[in-house]
Design an enzyme around this catalytic site. Structure first.
Site, PDB file in Angstrom:
ATOM      1  N   GLY A 422      46.895  23.949   2.897  1.00  0.00           N
ATOM      2  CA  GLY A 422      46.345  24.575   1.696  1.00  0.00           C
ATOM      3  C   GLY A 422      46.249  26.083   1.760  1.00  0.00           C
ATOM      4  O   GLY A 422      45.848  26.719   0.784  1.00  0.00           O
ATOM      5  N   TYR A 506      28.287  32.201  43.908  1.00  0.00           N
ATOM      6  CA  TYR A 506      28.564  33.627  44.104  1.00  0.00           C
ATOM      7  C   TYR A 506      28.354  34.374  42.797  1.00  0.00           C
ATOM      8  O   TYR A 506      28.486  33.813  41.702  1.00  0.00           O
ATOM      9  CB  TYR A 506      29.985  33.866  44.635  1.00  0.00           C
ATOM     10  CG  TYR A 506      31.101  33.368  43.743  1.00  0.00           C
ATOM     11  CD1 TYR A 506      31.649  34.181  42.749  1.00  0.00           C
ATOM     12  CD2 TYR A 506      31.640  32.093  43.905  1.00  0.00           C
ATOM     13  CE1 TYR A 506      32.681  33.729  41.948  1.00  0.00           C
ATOM     14  CE2 TYR A 506      32.667  31.627  43.109  1.00  0.00           C
ATOM     15  CZ  TYR A 506      33.190  32.456  42.126  1.00  0.00           C
ATOM     16  OH  TYR A 506      34.204  32.010  41.332  1.00  0.00           O
ATOM     17  N   SER A 519      41.844  30.815  32.837  1.00  0.00           N
ATOM     18  CA  SER A 519      40.856  30.028  33.574  1.00  0.00           C
ATOM     19  C   SER A 519      40.219  30.817  34.706  1.00  0.00           C
ATOM     20  O   SER A 519      39.335  30.307  35.384  1.00  0.00           O
ATOM     21  CB  SER A 519      41.496  28.748  34.123  1.00  0.00           C
ATOM     22  OG  SER A 519      42.581  29.052  34.985  1.00  0.00           O
ATOM     23  N   GLY A 520      40.659  32.066  34.910  1.00  0.00           N
ATOM     24  CA  GLY A 520      39.961  32.934  35.846  1.00  0.00           C
ATOM     25  C   GLY A 520      40.677  33.269  37.134  1.00  0.00           C
ATOM     26  O   GLY A 520      40.029  33.681  38.100  1.00  0.00           O
ATOM     27  N   HIS A 524      43.086  40.116  43.759  1.00  0.00           N
ATOM     28  CA  HIS A 524      42.063  41.152  43.908  1.00  0.00           C
ATOM     29  C   HIS A 524      41.575  41.210  45.358  1.00  0.00           C
ATOM     30  O   HIS A 524      41.931  40.374  46.195  1.00  0.00           O
ATOM     31  CB  HIS A 524      40.878  40.897  42.970  1.00  0.00           C
ATOM     32  CG  HIS A 524      40.108  39.652  43.294  1.00  0.00           C
ATOM     33  ND1 HIS A 524      38.962  39.649  44.048  1.00  0.00           N
ATOM     34  CD2 HIS A 524      40.341  38.344  42.972  1.00  0.00           C
ATOM     35  CE1 HIS A 524      38.501  38.416  44.153  1.00  0.00           C
ATOM     36  NE2 HIS A 524      39.330  37.600  43.512  1.00  0.00           N
ATOM     37  N   CYS A 541      41.545  32.284  43.481  1.00  0.00           N
ATOM     38  CA  CYS A 541      42.203  33.584  43.335  1.00  0.00           C
ATOM     39  C   CYS A 541      43.098  33.873  44.537  1.00  0.00           C
ATOM     40  O   CYS A 541      43.094  33.141  45.537  1.00  0.00           O
ATOM     41  CB  CYS A 541      41.164  34.696  43.181  1.00  0.00           C
ATOM     42  SG  CYS A 541      40.244  34.625  41.623  1.00  0.00           S
TER      43      CYS A 541
END
Length: 596
Positions: A422, A506, A519-520, A524, A541
Site C-alpha cells: 500500500g 566485563y 553482533s559485536g 582491537h 573478538c
C-alpha cells in the site's frame, strides 16, 4: 497597543530546506498540548514528509480526523488498559516503554523507547536481552531515545545504546532521536551508516529561523493620570517602540471616559489613590501559530498590516496565505529509503557491498519490481546482483572483490514504485562512490596470526588471539563496518552476563577498535590479553597487541575484507554487518527476486 509579526517569505522556505538537509529523516512534532493540533499538523505537512509525531492518542485522532493522510507517531508511551480513541493500526505508531506494554500492543506498529539520562520511562539495557520474542509479536518500527537537554555527550549515549542493541542481537535499523543537533546527528550517521536516524523537532520547521521573523509594536501616548503623578519607578512610555522595522505613526490617545460622556469611576478630581497601581498589558507572540480557525487568537483586526518589501503578514510564509493550507500529500503513504551504504562520495574497500534499507517492509510479490528500479553502473563493468536480507534490506555485490579504482553509481528510481503493502515511492536516489586500495586481512584462528595484504603482497604478519571455546569467533569474510579509537564493551550489552560476580563479566573501554559485525565482533587491543599469539581467550573478538592494534586501525578503511577461518562457530550471516562475500556466488544469486 498594536503588535505585528512579519515573516520573510523568501528566507523562511530557505530555512525549511536547510532543516531538511541537516535532518534528512525529520519527523515534525505537532504536540499542541490540546490546542490547535490539527492546525499545526497542516503547517508541518507542508514540509512534504510522510510522518508526523503527536503527544497523545487523542491528538493523533484529531490529526487523522482533520484529513492528514500520512502516518502518525504517538510519543506518549502506551499505558496498559488506557481509555483512548480507536486509532487505525496501519497508520498509527505507538510508543512502548516496557516489555509489558509491548505484549499489550501485539500486532500493532510500535517503536520501543529506551531509558536515557532523562530517567523517565523506557526499557533498560537488561530488558534488551529478552526482548526478541516480544518484538516478534508486533510490527517493529525501531527504537526511540529522548535525550535530556543538558546531556554532556549525546553521541556517546546513543552509541552506547546502539552497541547494547546490537549485542543483544536486535535489529536497530531505525532510531528516533529527540533533542539532537545537526552536528551530533551527522557524527552518528557517519559512525553507524546502516542505521536510519530520524530526528524529532517541534518548533524548528514552523518558526523558519529567528532571522525570518520581525515584530513591530506601537504603544500609544500615555496621558498623565488625573489625581496624581506617575510613580517614580514606572518609566515614561514613548509614543512608539519598534523592533527591526521603521516606526509606525502613533495612534491617538484614547479618551478615558465612558461612551455616555460620564467620567469613569476613580478619575474625578476628588479621588485619592491609596497605592501606586498601574496595570500593563503584555502581548505574547506565538510565532508561526495562530488561532485554530486561522485567525489571530487575541482578537480579529479589521484591517491587515501592510507588509514590507519581501515580507508578508501571513505566518505561513506566503502573501494572502489562508488559515487552512492544502498541503500536497501523496495519495498513498510513502515508501522511502532509510539508508544507502556506502555514503555518497566515499572511498571504500574491495569487499564493500551496496546496501539499501527501506523505511517499511517490501512485500515478496513486489521485490522483483523494486529490484528492477535499482541500478548499479560501474567503470569498468562488472557482473553483480542484488540479494534480499528480509523485507527491508537489499544488498548488491560483484561476483568477486571489486577492482581497486572502480567507479560506482547507484540509482534507486523509486518514484511511483509500490512496495506491495500500500505504500508508494516518492523520490529517486543517486549515490556514487569509489573503490580504494586493495587491502585484505586473513585471520587464522588455530594459527594465532593475522596476515595483512596490499595488492596481493604480504605487508605484515601479526600475532592474534581469537574467541575461546565458550565464546568462539565468527568465520567468514567481513567487510570493515567502521572504526573508533575507543569503544566501551560490556558483557551485559553483548548478552553474555550482567552478573558482576561472574568470571565472564566485563565492563571495559578499549582502544583501536575496528568493527566487523553488528553482533559485536571487533579487531582491537584488550587489557586482559596484552600479548596475544598464544591462545584463544577472547569473547569472540580478535585481539592484537597495543602497537599492532594501532597500526591496523590506521591501515584499514571501511569495506576492507577481514576473513576469519578455523573457528568452531561457523560462518556469520551475510547481513551481520557487511559479510556479503561470506556467501558463495550461487548462494548470493538465490537471494535475488529476479531470475539469473
Amino acid at each position: 497597543m498594536s503588535l505585528s509579526l512579519y515573516v520573510d517569505t523568501e528566507r523562511r522556505p530557505l530555512h525549511r530546506r536547510t532543516l531538511l538537509t541537516e535532518f534528512p529523516e525529520l519527523v515534525p512534532v505537532v504536540d499542541g498540548n490540546g490546542i490547535c493540533t490539527p492546525r499545526l499538523a497542516r503547517q508541518a505537512a507542508l514540509l512534504g514528509l510522510g510522518t508526523l509525531a503527536v503527544g497523545t492518542a487523542q491528538e493523533a485522532a484529531e490529526v487523522l480526523a482533520d484529513g492528514f493522510t500520512g502516518e502518525v507517531l504517538v510519543l506518549a508511551p502506551y499505558r496498559i488498559g488506557e481509555d483512548g480513541p480507536d486509532l487505525p493500526g496501519e497508520r498509527v505508531i505507538r510508543t512502548a516503554g516496557s516489555p509489558e506494554a509491548l505484549r499489550a500492543l501485539a500486532g500493532r506498529r510500535v517503536v520501543v523507547e529506551c531509558t536515557t539520562g532523562m530517567h523517565r520511562h523506557g526499557i533498560t539495557r537488561r530488558d534488551l536481552l529478552s526482548l526478541a520474542p516480544t518484538l516478534a509479536g508486533v510490527v517493529f518500527e525501531g527504537f526511540t531515545l529522548n535525550l535530556p537537554p543538558d546531556v554532556g555527550d549525546p553521541v556517546s549515549e546513543v552509541s552506547g545504546w546502539l552497541s547494547a542493541i546490537a549485542g543483544a542481537g536486535l535489529p536497530p535499523c531505525t532510531v528516533h532521536l529527540g533533542r539532537l543537533d545537526a552536528a551530533d546527528l551527522a557524527a552518528l550517521a557517519a559512525r553507524f551508516p546502516t542505521i536510519a536516524f530520524r530526528s524529532r523537532t517541534g518548533t524548528g520547521p514552523r518558526l523558519g529561523g529567528a532571522g525570518a521573523l520581525r515584530t513591530r509594536a506601537g504603544v500609544p501616548q500615555a496621558p498623565r493620570i488625573a489625581g496624581g503623578e506617575l510613580p517614580s519607578d514606572v518609566p515614561a512610555l514613548h509614543p512608539t517602540r519598534t523592533t527591526g522595522l521603521p516606526a509606525a505613526p502613533p495612534r491617538p490617545a484614547r479618551d478615558h471616559r465612558a461612551t455616555t460622556g460620564r467620567r469613569r469611576r476613580g478619575t474625578g478630581a476628588g479621588w485619592k489613590r491609596k497605592g501606586a497601581g498601574l496595570a500593563l498589558l503584555t502581548a505574547v507572540v506565538l510565532a508561526g501559530a495562530s488561532g485554530c480557525d486561522g485567525t489571530a487568537s487575541a482578537g480579529r483586526a479589521s484591517t491587515a498590516a501592510t507588509p514590507q518589501p519581501g515580507t508578508s503578514a501571513g505566518a505561513d510564509g506566503g502573501a494572502g496565505t489562508s488559515g487552512s493550507p492544502s498541503p500536497s500529500q501523496p495519495s498513498a503513504p510513502p515508501l522511502q529509503i532509510d539508508s544507502i551504504t556506502p555514503a555518497d562520495g566515499s572511498t571504500v574497500g574491495v569487499a564493500m557491498p551496496v546496501s539499501i534499507v527501506f523505511s517499511h517492509p517490501v512485500a515478496a510479490s513486489a521485490r522483483a519490481a523494486v529490484e528492477q528500479q535499482l541500478k548499479v553502473t560501474t567503470a569498468p563493468a562488472v557482473t553483480g546482483a542484488w540479494h534480499w536480507f528480509g523485507d527491508r534490506r537489499v544488498d548488491w555485490r560483484p561476483q568477486d572483490f571489486w577492482a581497486s579504482g572502480t567507479k560506482v553509481s547507484v540509482v534507486a528510481a523509486m518514484t511511483g514504485v509500490s512496495d506491495g503493502n500500500g505504500r508508494v515511492g516518492t523520490q529517486d536516489y543517486t549515490h556514487t562512490f569509489t573503490i580504494g586500495a586493495d587491502v585484505e586481512a586473513k585471520v587464522s584462528v588455530p594459527g594465532h596470526q593475522m596476515q595483512v595484504f596490499r595488492n596481493g603482497s604480504l605487508v605484515r604478519t601479526l600475532p592474534i588471539d581469537a574467541g575461546s571455546a565458550s565464546f568462539p569467533s565468527w568465520d567468514g569474510t567481513m567487510a570493515v563496518i567502521d572504526k573508533q579509537k575507543e569503544v566501551r564493551m560490556t558483557s551485559c550489552s553483548a548478552g553474555i552476563t550482567c552478573d558482576k560476580n561472574s568470571p565472564d563479566f566485563y565492563d571495559l573501554t578499549l582502544p583501536w577498535d575496528v568493527h566487523l559485525t553488528y553482533s559485536g565482533t571487533y579487531v582491537h587491543y584488550s587489557t586482559g590479553d596484552p600479548a596475544p599469539g598464544h591462545g584463544e581467550g577472547s569473547h569472540g573478538c580478535v585481539h592484537l597487541s597495543m602497537a599492532d592494534a594501532q597500526w591496523f586501525y590506521d591501515y584499514v578503511e571501511q569495506g576492507d575484507p577481514v576473513t576469519v577461518t578455523g573457528s568452531q562457530r561457523g560462518d556469520t550471516g551475510g547481513d551481520n554487518g557487511y559479510a556479503a562475500f561470506t556467501l558463495s556466488w550461487s548462494q548470493w544469486l538465490a537471494g535475488s527476486a529476479l531470475p539469473h
